[in-house]
Scaffold this motif. Structure first.
Motif, PDB file in Angstrom:
ATOM      1  N   ILE A 103       7.209   1.436  -5.441  1.00 25.91           N
ATOM      2  CA  ILE A 103       8.299   2.420  -5.376  1.00 25.91           C
ATOM      3  C   ILE A 103       8.270   3.343  -6.594  1.00 25.91           C
ATOM      4  N   VAL A 104       8.031   2.790  -7.783  1.00 28.53           N
ATOM      5  CA  VAL A 104       7.949   3.618  -8.987  1.00 28.53           C
ATOM      6  C   VAL A 104       6.767   4.582  -8.865  1.00 28.53           C
ATOM      7  N   HIS A 105       5.631   4.103  -8.382  1.00 29.36           N
ATOM      8  CA  HIS A 105       4.457   4.963  -8.174  1.00 29.36           C
ATOM      9  C   HIS A 105       4.793   6.110  -7.232  1.00 29.36           C
ATOM     10  N   GLN A 106       5.384   5.805  -6.083  1.00 29.81           N
ATOM     11  CA  GLN A 106       5.707   6.845  -5.110  1.00 29.81           C
ATOM     12  C   GLN A 106       6.675   7.869  -5.694  1.00 29.81           C
ATOM     13  N   SER A 107       7.593   7.397  -6.511  1.00 28.44           N
ATOM     14  CA  SER A 107       8.625   8.269  -7.066  1.00 28.44           C
ATOM     15  C   SER A 107       8.139   9.130  -8.222  1.00 28.44           C
ATOM     16  N   THR A 108       7.101   8.690  -8.912  1.00 35.44           N
ATOM     17  CA  THR A 108       6.658   9.410 -10.102  1.00 35.44           C
ATOM     18  C   THR A 108       5.288  10.072  -9.968  1.00 35.44           C
ATOM     19  N   ASP A 109       4.413   9.535  -9.126  1.00 34.07           N
ATOM     20  CA  ASP A 109       3.053  10.054  -9.031  1.00 34.07           C
ATOM     21  C   ASP A 109       2.820  10.986  -7.846  1.00 34.07           C
ATOM     22  N   HIS A 110       3.808  11.141  -6.993  1.00 33.96           N
ATOM     23  CA  HIS A 110       3.682  12.020  -5.833  1.00 33.96           C
ATOM     24  C   HIS A 110       4.726  13.125  -5.910  1.00 33.96           C
ATOM     25  N   VAL A 138      13.872  -1.267 -10.261  1.00 35.85           N
ATOM     26  CA  VAL A 138      13.285   0.034  -9.915  1.00 35.85           C
ATOM     27  C   VAL A 138      14.087   1.163 -10.558  1.00 35.85           C
ATOM     28  N   ILE A 139      15.399   1.144 -10.363  1.00 31.50           N
ATOM     29  CA  ILE A 139      16.252   2.197 -10.920  1.00 31.50           C
ATOM     30  C   ILE A 139      16.146   2.227 -12.438  1.00 31.50           C
ATOM     31  N   ASP A 140      16.160   1.060 -13.074  1.00 29.13           N
ATOM     32  CA  ASP A 140      16.027   0.992 -14.535  1.00 29.13           C
ATOM     33  C   ASP A 140      14.717   1.636 -14.981  1.00 29.13           C
ATOM     34  N   ARG A 141      13.632   1.307 -14.316  1.00 31.70           N
ATOM     35  CA  ARG A 141      12.332   1.875 -14.685  1.00 31.70           C
ATOM     36  C   ARG A 141      12.299   3.379 -14.469  1.00 31.70           C
ATOM     37  N   LEU A 142      12.886   3.839 -13.377  1.00 33.74           N
ATOM     38  CA  LEU A 142      12.893   5.271 -13.087  1.00 33.74           C
ATOM     39  C   LEU A 142      13.772   6.040 -14.078  1.00 33.74           C
ATOM     40  N   GLU A 189       0.831  -1.200   0.000  1.00 33.18           N
ATOM     41  CA  GLU A 189       0.000   0.000   0.000  1.00 33.18           C
ATOM     42  C   GLU A 189       0.867   1.251   0.000  1.00 33.18           C
ATOM     43  N   CYS A 190       0.487   2.227  -0.799  1.00 35.52           N
ATOM     44  CA  CYS A 190       1.245   3.467  -0.907  1.00 35.52           C
ATOM     45  C   CYS A 190       1.275   4.232   0.423  1.00 35.52           C
TER      46      CYS A 190
END
Length: 101
Positions: free
Chosen positions: A22-29, A90-94, A5-6
């Motif tokens: 982690i990708v959601h938290q880093s990109t959507d917030h 995660v890093i690759d996706r970010l 959960e976020c």
């Protein structure tokens, strides 16, 4: 299967895998500013990691008016994520990759 959960500012979105979280938290917030040193960082996991890897528990408690329970809870979240996450993915996706790390 564990759902992740976020929990940022009441965001109750859940994810099947921790990498998506982690990708959601880093990109959507919005990014936040560390109240100890002023560094701007993604909220969520990366903010917790920064606080506990870069600062002492005492600095964190003073800057965030946190209790011992707050510290334990965030340390527990950090440990659970680090035990489960493929940070290379995660890093690759970010960085714009497809996550096929």
């Amino acid at each position: 299967m564990t759902r992740w959960e976020c929990a940022i500012e009441g965001d109750d979105r859940q994810f099947d895998n921790v990498e998506d979280l982690i990708v959601h938290q880093s990109t959507d917030h919005e990014r936040i500013t560390c109240q100890v040193c002023g560094t701007v960082i993604p909220d969520g996991y990366f903010a917790i990691k920064h606080a506990f890897d870069e600062h002492s528990r005492a600095e964190y408690v003073r800057a965030y008016d946190a209790s011992a329970g707050d510290v334990r809870r965030r340390e527990s979240v950090k440990e659970a994520i680090e035990a489960a996450a493929n940070m290379g993915e995660v890093i690759d996706r970010l960085e714009g990759g497809d996550g096929s790390y």
